[in-house]
Design an enzyme around this catalytic site. Structure first.
Site, short mmCIF file in Angstrom:
data_model
loop_
_atom_site.label_atom_id
_atom_site.label_comp_id
_atom_site.label_asym_id
_atom_site.label_seq_id
_atom_site.Cartn_x
_atom_site.Cartn_y
_atom_site.Cartn_z
N GLY A 5 35.98 38.07 51.11
CA GLY A 5 37.27 38.73 50.99
C GLY A 5 37.16 40.23 51.17
O GLY A 5 36.15 40.84 50.81
N GLY A 48 39.73 36.29 39.61
CA GLY A 48 38.71 35.98 38.63
C GLY A 48 38.36 34.52 38.65
O GLY A 48 38.85 33.73 37.83
N ASP A 98 36.01 41.06 41.52
CA ASP A 98 35.69 40.48 40.21
C ASP A 98 34.56 41.23 39.51
O ASP A 98 34.29 40.99 38.33
CB ASP A 98 35.27 39.01 40.37
CG ASP A 98 36.39 38.14 40.90
OD1 ASP A 98 37.55 38.60 40.89
OD2 ASP A 98 36.12 37.01 41.33
#
Length: 384
Positions: A10, A199, A156
């Site tokens: 990502g 998350g 994250d």
């Protein structure tokens, strides 16, 4: 010296800052830099025996081509979730050589092809920017003889071996801003506000956002929650609020006690299915128990989009700069890191040696579903 660089997984704000730093400092030394497009899909789309015909899989990077990219989010190299060690045969070009059939039917390991591409391009060191999956593959090709360096990024902040990953600060900053903006509507309609955010396995983004935005309750991936207990707490929070509303922040990987994490779609190249839907699950559950109306907001890709904040600009720039400096010293097989507030390095495969998760005992109240930083003195800046 000829460097290669790619971004996988990502996108996050700050990637372009790292890319620009690598290119500029390499150019100052008289080195060339080639960017692979779309992460590990770039080498797979390159024919080592006909580089010119497959030139679209790569881009020559110069100070001019990267001049303004740090002002924007995303990655100018594009990205993908491609895993050359486990790739569908149907997704490969006919020219991909050195395929090793896997026990799993329809998949092959194309690592030999990746190595042959790096050799054909005469790339001395490949720089991979990504999370656990992207970096673990970079560590593999380094073990197999292709020099590699790793730069960690993930919203994250869960790459093992570093206190900080590119993208985390912007994600947290934006989360706090959006949670606080949503308060006016939640208060106007006297509702429960459920904010879902990133998350998968690590609840650090939700924990940090909930902590800084003073959310009433925060649900993290590491601790399953009881719906009845949450309903009681949220009802109490709403009753004591002057505007008669309450806010819960939730990791997308959070789960109800006795239920599985909510996933959907097919698994990607690394075996991960998309997450999302726990916010809706909570909203339905709380409505059924309490009768209170809900506002459910998944922040999702809004946290990835747009320019980086100052922290991700400086960390991205310094990680890129440090990578080139270390290569100039003849080093490779390392991951850039921040440890105890200092820029540092770790072995390239450090991300495969453990997990970064919320320190539940020291940072979370499991009975009341909220951050509880039991001791600040001696912890790192980002509460690791």
């Amino acid at each position: 010296m000829h460097l290669g660089i790619l971004t996988g997984g990502g996108d996050v704000p700050g990637l372009n800052s790292a890319i620009k730093a690598v290119v500029n400092h390499a150019h100052d030394r008289g080195w060339r830099v080639t960017g692979f497009r779309r992460g590990w899909a770039g080498p797979l789309a390159t024919d080592p025996h006909d580089l010119e015909a497959t030139a679209g899989a790569r881009i020559a990077l110069t100070p001019q081509t990267v001049r303004s990219i740090n002002r924007f989010g995303g990655t100018m190299l594009h990205s993908s979730r491609t895993n050359p060690s486990r790739i569908r045969t149907s997704a490969l070009q006919d020219f991909v050589k050195g395929k090793s059939p896997l026990e799993e039917e329809g998949y092959v390991d194309a690592t030999q092809h990746v190595l042959s591409v790096l050799e054909a391009l005469k790339i001395d060191v490949l720089i991979a920017i990504g999370g656990d999956d992207t970096l673990s593959y970079a560590a593999r090709i380094h073990r197999e003889g292709a020099k590699a360096m790793c730069i960690p990024k993930t919203m994250d902040n869960d790459v093992f071996g570093t206190d900080y990953c590119i993208g985390f600060s912007t994600c947290t900053t934006r989360s706090v801003e959006m949670i606080n903006q949503l308060r006016s509507t939640a208060g106007s309609h006297e509702r429960f506000l459920i904010v879902e955010m990133f998350g998968r396995n690590c609840g650090m983004t939700a924990l940090s956002a909930g902590y800084l935005a003073d959310a009433d309750r925060t649900l993290i991936a590491e601790v399953p929650f009881d719906m009845q207990r949450l309903a009681e707490l949220m009802t109490r929070d709403r009753a004591t609020s002057p505007s008669n509303y309450a806010v819960a922040v939730v990791s997308e990987g959070a789960s109800v006690v006795g239920e599985d994490v909510i996933e959907r779609g097919e698994a990607d190249a690394y075996g991960h299915r998309k997450l999302g839907g726990i916010g809706e699950r909570i909203g339905v559950g709380l409505k059924k128990i309490t009768g209170t109306n809900m506002m459910i907001q998944n922040l999702g890709y809004l946290l990835r989009s747009g320019p980086p904040d100052a922290v991700d600009l400086i960390v991205g720039k310094n990680f890129g700069t440090m990578t080139v400096q270390l290569i100039g010293e003849g080093k490779s097989g390392l991951m850039m890191a921040i440890n105890e507030g200092h820029y540092a390095t770790q072995p390239a495969d450090i991300s495969t040696k453990g997990e970064h998760r919320v320190n539940v005992d020291g940072m979370y109240d499991v009975e009341n579903y909220r951050p509880n930083i039991s001791k600040v003195h001696g912890t790192t800046m980002y509460l690791r």
